[in-house]
Design a protein around this motif. Structure first.
Motif, PDB file in Angstrom:
ATOM      1  N   ALA A  21      -2.914   4.879   4.570  1.00 14.16           N
ATOM      2  CA  ALA A  21      -2.527   3.490   4.838  1.00 14.16           C
ATOM      3  C   ALA A  21      -1.127   3.353   5.437  1.00 14.16           C
ATOM      4  O   ALA A  21      -0.811   2.313   6.014  1.00 14.16           O
ATOM      5  CB  ALA A  21      -2.598   2.682   3.545  1.00 14.16           C
ATOM      6  N   THR A  55      -4.493   7.739  -0.957  1.00 13.75           N
ATOM      7  CA  THR A  55      -4.793   6.466  -0.306  1.00 13.75           C
ATOM      8  C   THR A  55      -3.612   5.985   0.516  1.00 13.75           C
ATOM      9  O   THR A  55      -3.764   5.478   1.635  1.00 13.75           O
ATOM     10  CB  THR A  55      -5.168   5.412  -1.358  1.00 13.75           C
ATOM     11  N   ALA A  56      -2.414   6.163  -0.026  1.00  9.49           N
ATOM     12  CA  ALA A  56      -1.210   5.714   0.676  1.00  9.49           C
ATOM     13  C   ALA A  56      -0.958   6.524   1.947  1.00  9.49           C
ATOM     14  O   ALA A  56      -0.437   5.991   2.930  1.00  9.49           O
ATOM     15  CB  ALA A  56      -0.008   5.802  -0.256  1.00  9.49           C
ATOM     16  N   GLU A 102       0.805  -1.218   0.000  1.00  9.10           N
ATOM     17  CA  GLU A 102       0.000   0.000   0.000  1.00  9.10           C
ATOM     18  C   GLU A 102       0.841   1.271   0.000  1.00  9.10           C
ATOM     19  O   GLU A 102       0.327   2.366  -0.256  1.00  9.10           O
ATOM     20  CB  GLU A 102      -0.969   0.000   1.189  1.00  9.10           C
ATOM     21  N   ARG A 131      -3.776   7.731  -5.778  1.00 10.15           N
ATOM     22  CA  ARG A 131      -3.017   6.655  -5.142  1.00 10.15           C
ATOM     23  C   ARG A 131      -2.180   7.189  -3.986  1.00 10.15           C
ATOM     24  O   ARG A 131      -2.008   6.520  -2.964  1.00 10.15           O
ATOM     25  CB  ARG A 131      -2.140   5.958  -6.182  1.00 10.15           C
TER      26      ARG A 131
END
Length: 260
Positions: free
Chosen positions: A171, A167-168, A109, A164
């Motif tokens: 996470a 999102t990272a 991730e 992306r």
């Protein structure tokens, strides 16, 4: 605090290599000088292999996009910040080749961060151009402001690059490790979101806290999308552990130039 990038510390290049998984360019240069007589670190910058042509001056024709909406390499060069576009800042091409990094992380991730560090954001750009932006009013100072700018043309998927990364951020807040080639594993102890510049079509900003020789090495990234072009700015503090500050006028000027 400004990005603190010390000229005189011999370990600077090595610290940046370790902290950015062997793919970062760090250290101020003598603005406006050529290869001879300028002060440069030996660490390579993230990105595709091959040297960049000289940075263009502010004047010149407005770049035209390809049929698929993405700029070509020549057009990216023309659209990139040039000396004179931002008061007191010189824009220099990165000297020599810019090899692509090969670092990976077992924490899947977090790969969007590693991909940016490697110079291979996901999805990959069709053309990439690099600049080093230097505050000329601070020549000779130990904490001279130096920001690396990377422009990527994305015929498709430009919004996915930022999505992306967002999102990272969620996470990977507790950090991750990378490994690439023969280098020792690089450790990033924390990821946190920062206020993004309010320019372009969308933007995201974050800080990666690296560790080199037991010391904290904060790295700040700003990623701005203008149409099909994604521009990444990054700065590293290798001397004091303070969060680097990327001058807001850089992203403002670049977004305006891409829009024109």
């Amino acid at each position: 605090m400004k990005p603190r990038l010390v000229r005189s510390r011999a370990a600077t290049a090595g610290v940046c290599l370790i902290a950015l998984a062997g793919a970062a360019a760090c250290g101020p240069t003598s603005a406006g000088k050529g290869a001879e007589g300028s002060v440069r670190d030996t660490a390579a910058a993230p990105g595709a292999s091959g040297a960049n042509p000289p940075a263009p001056r502010a004047s010149g024709p407005t770049p035209q996009v390809k049929a698929d909406g993405a700029l070509t390499s020549d057009q990216l060069n023309a659209a990139a910040l040039a000396t004179g576009d931002v008061k007191d800042f010189a824009a220099e091409p990165l000297e020599g080749g810019t090899p692509t990094g090969s670092s990976r992380t077992a924490k899947a991730e977090c790969m969007p961060f590693v991909s940016v560090i490697n110079g291979t954001p996901e999805p990959a750009p069709s053309a990439t151009v690099y600049r080093r932006l230097v505050d000329t009013t601070e020549d000779g100072q130990a904490d001279q402001t130096v920001v690396t700018e990377v422009l990527g043309a994305h015929p498709a998927g430009a919004p996915d690059v930022l999505a992306r990364l967002r999102t990272a951020i969620d996470a990977c807040s507790d950090g991750f490790q990378t490994k690439g080639g023969d280098l020792e594993p690089s450790v990033f102890t924390e990821v946190r979101e920062l206020p993004a510049p309010k320019v372009g079509d969308e933007a995201v900003a974050y800080e990666l806290m690296g560790v080199a020789q037991g010391d904290p090495v904060p790295m700040v990234f700003q990623v701005v999308r203008s149409g099909t072009t994604v521009v990444t700015y990054y700065a590293v503090d290798v001397t004091g552990g303070d969060t680097p500050q990327i001058p807001a006028q850089l992203a403002v000027a670049q977004a305006a130039k891409l829009k024109s």
